[in-house]
Write a protein that holds these residues in place. Structure first.
Motif, mmCIF file in Angstrom:
data_model
loop_
_atom_site.group_PDB
_atom_site.id
_atom_site.type_symbol
_atom_site.label_atom_id
_atom_site.label_comp_id
_atom_site.label_asym_id
_atom_site.label_seq_id
_atom_site.Cartn_x
_atom_site.Cartn_y
_atom_site.Cartn_z
ATOM 1 N N GLU A 190 -3.916 -0.051 -6.212
ATOM 2 C CA GLU A 190 -2.639 -0.744 -6.076
ATOM 3 C C GLU A 190 -2.769 -2.094 -5.379
ATOM 4 O O GLU A 190 -2.013 -3.016 -5.651
ATOM 5 C CB GLU A 190 -1.656 0.138 -5.308
ATOM 6 C CG GLU A 190 -0.239 -0.405 -5.320
ATOM 7 C CD GLU A 190 0.742 0.568 -4.716
ATOM 8 O OE1 GLU A 190 1.483 0.158 -3.811
ATOM 9 O OE2 GLU A 190 0.758 1.724 -5.151
ATOM 10 N N GLU A 191 -3.750 -2.221 -4.476
ATOM 11 C CA GLU A 191 -3.886 -3.460 -3.712
ATOM 12 C C GLU A 191 -5.236 -4.140 -3.922
ATOM 13 O O GLU A 191 -5.640 -4.967 -3.109
ATOM 14 C CB GLU A 191 -3.642 -3.172 -2.227
ATOM 15 C CG GLU A 191 -2.210 -2.726 -1.989
ATOM 16 C CD GLU A 191 -1.899 -2.387 -0.562
ATOM 17 O OE1 GLU A 191 -2.830 -2.274 0.257
ATOM 18 O OE2 GLU A 191 -0.708 -2.233 -0.252
ATOM 19 N N LEU A 192 -5.932 -3.801 -5.005
ATOM 20 C CA LEU A 192 -7.244 -4.380 -5.262
ATOM 21 C C LEU A 192 -7.387 -4.748 -6.730
ATOM 22 O O LEU A 192 -7.183 -3.912 -7.607
ATOM 23 C CB LEU A 192 -8.347 -3.399 -4.869
ATOM 24 C CG LEU A 192 -9.779 -3.879 -5.054
ATOM 25 C CD1 LEU A 192 -10.088 -5.038 -4.106
ATOM 26 C CD2 LEU A 192 -10.745 -2.741 -4.819
ATOM 27 N N LEU A 193 -7.718 -6.036 -6.969
ATOM 28 C CA LEU A 193 -8.003 -6.504 -8.318
ATOM 29 C C LEU A 193 -9.488 -6.784 -8.453
ATOM 30 O O LEU A 193 -10.109 -7.318 -7.532
ATOM 31 C CB LEU A 193 -7.262 -7.814 -8.615
ATOM 32 C CG LEU A 193 -5.791 -7.765 -8.934
ATOM 33 C CD1 LEU A 193 -5.253 -9.184 -9.111
ATOM 34 C CD2 LEU A 193 -5.531 -6.952 -10.181
ATOM 35 N N ALA A 194 -10.037 -6.448 -9.601
ATOM 36 C CA ALA A 194 -11.406 -6.810 -9.949
ATOM 37 C C ALA A 194 -11.294 -7.832 -11.077
ATOM 38 O O ALA A 194 -10.622 -7.593 -12.078
ATOM 39 C CB ALA A 194 -12.190 -5.584 -10.401
ATOM 40 N N LEU B 206 -5.222 -7.281 -1.601
ATOM 41 C CA LEU B 206 -3.920 -7.679 -1.069
ATOM 42 C C LEU B 206 -3.666 -6.952 0.241
ATOM 43 O O LEU B 206 -3.813 -5.731 0.321
ATOM 44 C CB LEU B 206 -2.813 -7.330 -2.069
ATOM 45 C CG LEU B 206 -1.368 -7.464 -1.568
ATOM 46 C CD1 LEU B 206 -1.041 -8.904 -1.184
ATOM 47 C CD2 LEU B 206 -0.404 -6.944 -2.618
ATOM 48 N N ARG B 207 -3.265 -7.711 1.254
ATOM 49 C CA ARG B 207 -2.844 -7.150 2.536
ATOM 50 C C ARG B 207 -1.385 -7.587 2.749
ATOM 51 O O ARG B 207 -1.118 -8.662 3.298
ATOM 52 C CB ARG B 207 -3.721 -7.670 3.675
ATOM 53 C CG ARG B 207 -5.192 -7.341 3.520
ATOM 54 C CD ARG B 207 -5.579 -6.228 4.452
ATOM 55 N NE ARG B 207 -6.956 -5.828 4.262
ATOM 56 C CZ ARG B 207 -7.913 -6.000 5.160
ATOM 57 N NH1 ARG B 207 -7.659 -6.621 6.293
ATOM 58 N NH2 ARG B 207 -9.127 -5.555 4.928
ATOM 59 N N PRO B 208 -0.434 -6.777 2.276
ATOM 60 C CA PRO B 208 0.980 -7.146 2.367
ATOM 61 C C PRO B 208 1.419 -7.372 3.807
ATOM 62 O O PRO B 208 1.045 -6.624 4.711
ATOM 63 C CB PRO B 208 1.715 -5.950 1.763
ATOM 64 C CG PRO B 208 0.688 -5.224 0.960
ATOM 65 C CD PRO B 208 -0.624 -5.472 1.643
ATOM 66 N N GLY B 209 2.196 -8.437 4.014
ATOM 67 C CA GLY B 209 2.778 -8.713 5.312
ATOM 68 C C GLY B 209 1.806 -9.216 6.371
ATOM 69 O O GLY B 209 2.176 -9.366 7.527
#
Length: 134
Positions: A9-13, A26-29
């Motif tokens: 959910e928070e990692l794109l390759a 992604l580290r939201p906030g």
């Protein structure tokens, strides 16, 4: 061209078809926690044993930090192996994106990854959500 796939959910390759070159987490906030390029390099140095880390280029702006590194090690007494790597961080709205190249990325891949990390943006920024009852 490069494609992206969600590894979680928070990692794109991201990379050319069939080959991951860049990881974007992604580290939201956490946008206010943007590290400097030097902090990224020091964190990596602290996590690698037996690997020489040389900074090729490091830049920090109010919105991003990018470090291109030359990593070298000697495995089992053989010839030294050297590779380039990218570590990056990008603040977008209130969020923080952390970027890194995957092992074995070519010099061209690292340069393209640095450009991609530095250009990250939202096309439609996420809306802040409120807890129920607020």
């Amino acid at each position: 061209g490069w494609t992206a796939r969600a590894a979680s959910e928070e990692l794109l390759a991201v990379g050319p078809a069939g080959r991951d070159v860049l990881r974007i987490e992604l580290r939201p906030g956490q946008g206010s926690q943007l590290p400097s390029a030097e902090e990224l390099v020091e964190r990596l140095r602290g996590s690698l044993d037996g690997v020489n880390v040389e900074t090729v280029d490091a830049r920090t702006t109010p919105e991003n930090a990018l470090a291109v590194l030359r990593l070298s090690s000697t495995a089992d007494g053989g010839a030294p192996r050297t590779t380039l790597a990218l570590l990056g961080a990008k603040r977008v709205a209130n969020d923080l994106f952390l970027c890194s190249t995957t092992p074995g990325a070519s010099e061209e891949d690292v340069k393209a990854a640095a450009a991609a990390c530095g250009a990250l943006s939202y096309t439609d920024p996420p809306r802040a959500t409120q807890a129920p009852g607020r």
